[in-house]
Design a protein around this motif. Sequence first.
Motif, PDB file in Angstrom:
ATOM      1  N   TRP A  19     -12.151 -38.675 -31.968  1.00  0.00           N
ATOM      2  CA  TRP A  19     -11.598 -39.445 -31.097  1.00  0.00           C
ATOM      3  C   TRP A  19     -12.476 -39.915 -29.700  1.00  0.00           C
ATOM      4  O   TRP A  19     -11.957 -40.752 -28.971  1.00  0.00           O
ATOM      5  CB  TRP A  19     -10.267 -39.004 -30.536  1.00  0.00           C
ATOM      6  CG  TRP A  19      -9.531 -38.532 -31.469  1.00  0.00           C
ATOM      7  CD1 TRP A  19      -9.163 -37.349 -32.076  1.00  0.00           C
ATOM      8  CD2 TRP A  19      -8.602 -39.426 -32.350  1.00  0.00           C
ATOM      9  NE1 TRP A  19      -8.112 -37.137 -33.299  1.00  0.00           N
ATOM     10  CE2 TRP A  19      -8.021 -38.828 -33.307  1.00  0.00           C
ATOM     11  CE3 TRP A  19      -8.387 -40.838 -32.357  1.00  0.00           C
ATOM     12  CZ2 TRP A  19      -7.111 -39.218 -34.237  1.00  0.00           C
ATOM     13  CZ3 TRP A  19      -7.555 -41.482 -33.168  1.00  0.00           C
ATOM     14  CH2 TRP A  19      -7.056 -40.856 -34.223  1.00  0.00           C
ATOM     15  N   GLY A  29      -1.460 -41.762 -30.132  1.00  0.00           N
ATOM     16  CA  GLY A  29      -0.056 -41.052 -30.097  1.00  0.00           C
ATOM     17  C   GLY A  29      -0.215 -39.647 -29.987  1.00  0.00           C
ATOM     18  O   GLY A  29      -1.327 -39.302 -30.463  1.00  0.00           O
ATOM     19  N   ILE A  30       0.431 -38.871 -29.273  1.00  0.00           N
ATOM     20  CA  ILE A  30       0.346 -37.350 -29.082  1.00  0.00           C
ATOM     21  C   ILE A  30       1.294 -36.671 -29.589  1.00  0.00           C
ATOM     22  O   ILE A  30       2.717 -37.040 -28.957  1.00  0.00           O
ATOM     23  CB  ILE A  30      -0.168 -37.104 -27.755  1.00  0.00           C
ATOM     24  CG1 ILE A  30      -1.457 -37.633 -27.474  1.00  0.00           C
ATOM     25  CG2 ILE A  30      -0.399 -35.599 -27.574  1.00  0.00           C
ATOM     26  CD1 ILE A  30      -1.953 -37.597 -26.189  1.00  0.00           C
ATOM     27  N   ASP A  31       1.601 -35.748 -30.522  1.00  0.00           N
ATOM     28  CA  ASP A  31       2.845 -34.950 -30.740  1.00  0.00           C
ATOM     29  C   ASP A  31       3.145 -34.178 -29.945  1.00  0.00           C
ATOM     30  O   ASP A  31       2.455 -33.770 -28.813  1.00  0.00           O
ATOM     31  CB  ASP A  31       2.715 -34.457 -32.249  1.00  0.00           C
ATOM     32  CG  ASP A  31       1.748 -33.223 -32.428  1.00  0.00           C
ATOM     33  OD1 ASP A  31       1.175 -32.674 -31.549  1.00  0.00           O
ATOM     34  OD2 ASP A  31       1.248 -32.961 -33.404  1.00  0.00           O
ATOM     35  N   ARG A  32       4.214 -33.276 -30.169  1.00  0.00           N
ATOM     36  CA  ARG A  32       4.768 -32.242 -29.060  1.00  0.00           C
ATOM     37  C   ARG A  32       3.814 -31.038 -28.874  1.00  0.00           C
ATOM     38  O   ARG A  32       4.174 -30.305 -28.074  1.00  0.00           O
ATOM     39  CB  ARG A  32       6.111 -31.907 -29.384  1.00  0.00           C
ATOM     40  CG  ARG A  32       6.472 -31.223 -30.857  1.00  0.00           C
ATOM     41  CD  ARG A  32       7.977 -31.024 -31.031  1.00  0.00           C
ATOM     42  NE  ARG A  32       8.210 -30.564 -32.327  1.00  0.00           N
ATOM     43  CZ  ARG A  32       9.014 -30.297 -32.859  1.00  0.00           C
ATOM     44  NH1 ARG A  32      10.424 -30.580 -32.151  1.00  0.00           N
ATOM     45  NH2 ARG A  32       9.388 -30.110 -34.208  1.00  0.00           N
ATOM     46  N   TRP A  33       3.106 -30.797 -29.758  1.00  0.00           N
ATOM     47  CA  TRP A  33       2.025 -29.936 -29.806  1.00  0.00           C
ATOM     48  C   TRP A  33       0.686 -30.236 -29.113  1.00  0.00           C
ATOM     49  O   TRP A  33      -0.369 -29.456 -29.055  1.00  0.00           O
ATOM     50  CB  TRP A  33       1.960 -29.112 -31.267  1.00  0.00           C
ATOM     51  CG  TRP A  33       3.096 -28.818 -31.669  1.00  0.00           C
ATOM     52  CD1 TRP A  33       3.808 -27.428 -31.372  1.00  0.00           C
ATOM     53  CD2 TRP A  33       4.034 -29.248 -32.806  1.00  0.00           C
ATOM     54  NE1 TRP A  33       5.085 -27.455 -32.039  1.00  0.00           N
ATOM     55  CE2 TRP A  33       5.042 -28.395 -32.927  1.00  0.00           C
ATOM     56  CE3 TRP A  33       3.907 -30.445 -33.421  1.00  0.00           C
ATOM     57  CZ2 TRP A  33       6.065 -28.869 -33.826  1.00  0.00           C
ATOM     58  CZ3 TRP A  33       4.869 -30.676 -34.205  1.00  0.00           C
ATOM     59  CH2 TRP A  33       6.120 -29.846 -34.623  1.00  0.00           C
ATOM     60  N   ASN A  35      -1.268 -32.607 -30.121  1.00  0.00           N
ATOM     61  CA  ASN A  35      -2.157 -32.998 -31.132  1.00  0.00           C
ATOM     62  C   ASN A  35      -2.216 -34.491 -31.065  1.00  0.00           C
ATOM     63  O   ASN A  35      -1.166 -35.381 -31.149  1.00  0.00           O
ATOM     64  CB  ASN A  35      -1.913 -32.494 -32.681  1.00  0.00           C
ATOM     65  CG  ASN A  35      -1.764 -31.069 -32.559  1.00  0.00           C
ATOM     66  OD1 ASN A  35      -2.774 -30.512 -32.308  1.00  0.00           O
ATOM     67  ND2 ASN A  35      -0.688 -30.380 -33.290  1.00  0.00           N
ATOM     68  N   VAL A  36      -3.275 -35.242 -31.307  1.00  0.00           N
ATOM     69  CA  VAL A  36      -3.477 -36.599 -31.142  1.00  0.00           C
ATOM     70  C   VAL A  36      -3.173 -36.904 -32.911  1.00  0.00           C
ATOM     71  O   VAL A  36      -3.681 -36.286 -33.795  1.00  0.00           O
ATOM     72  CB  VAL A  36      -5.169 -37.158 -31.067  1.00  0.00           C
ATOM     73  CG1 VAL A  36      -5.171 -38.524 -31.243  1.00  0.00           C
ATOM     74  CG2 VAL A  36      -5.474 -36.724 -29.792  1.00  0.00           C
ATOM     75  N   THR A  37      -2.298 -37.894 -33.030  1.00  0.00           N
ATOM     76  CA  THR A  37      -1.927 -38.554 -34.305  1.00  0.00           C
ATOM     77  C   THR A  37      -2.240 -39.601 -34.717  1.00  0.00           C
ATOM     78  O   THR A  37      -1.895 -40.248 -35.804  1.00  0.00           O
ATOM     79  CB  THR A  37      -0.236 -38.546 -34.311  1.00  0.00           C
ATOM     80  OG1 THR A  37       0.145 -39.508 -33.018  1.00  0.00           O
ATOM     81  CG2 THR A  37       0.531 -37.153 -33.928  1.00  0.00           C
ATOM     82  N   GLY A  38      -3.188 -40.322 -33.914  1.00  0.00           N
ATOM     83  CA  GLY A  38      -3.631 -41.586 -34.253  1.00  0.00           C
ATOM     84  C   GLY A  38      -3.169 -42.521 -33.294  1.00  0.00           C
ATOM     85  O   GLY A  38      -2.616 -42.397 -32.256  1.00  0.00           O
TER      86      GLY A  38
END
Length: 78
Positions: A19, A29-33, A35-38
């Motif tokens: 990244w 995007g970043i999830d609730r944990w 983590n970069v999601t793309g």
Amino acid sequence: MEAWKAYRAQFAAEAAPRWSEPDTPAFVGIDRWSNVTGGMVPDFMTRAVKRISVRAGVELAWTGHSLRIGHATTAHDI
């Protein structure tokens, strides 16, 4: 510009090395944990604002276009 540099430096320090490449999306995007999601997809802001407004108990009837047109109108008036 300084805020952008600080954002990218912090992001590069915390995210996976891939990244940090120059051709990666500007915003991701970043999830609730955490983590970069793309790269963010077009509907990302619509879902995020709807989710936040539900939590705040505010009823909204809008789309992602609302932010774009609102910003354009405000920028024009400055």
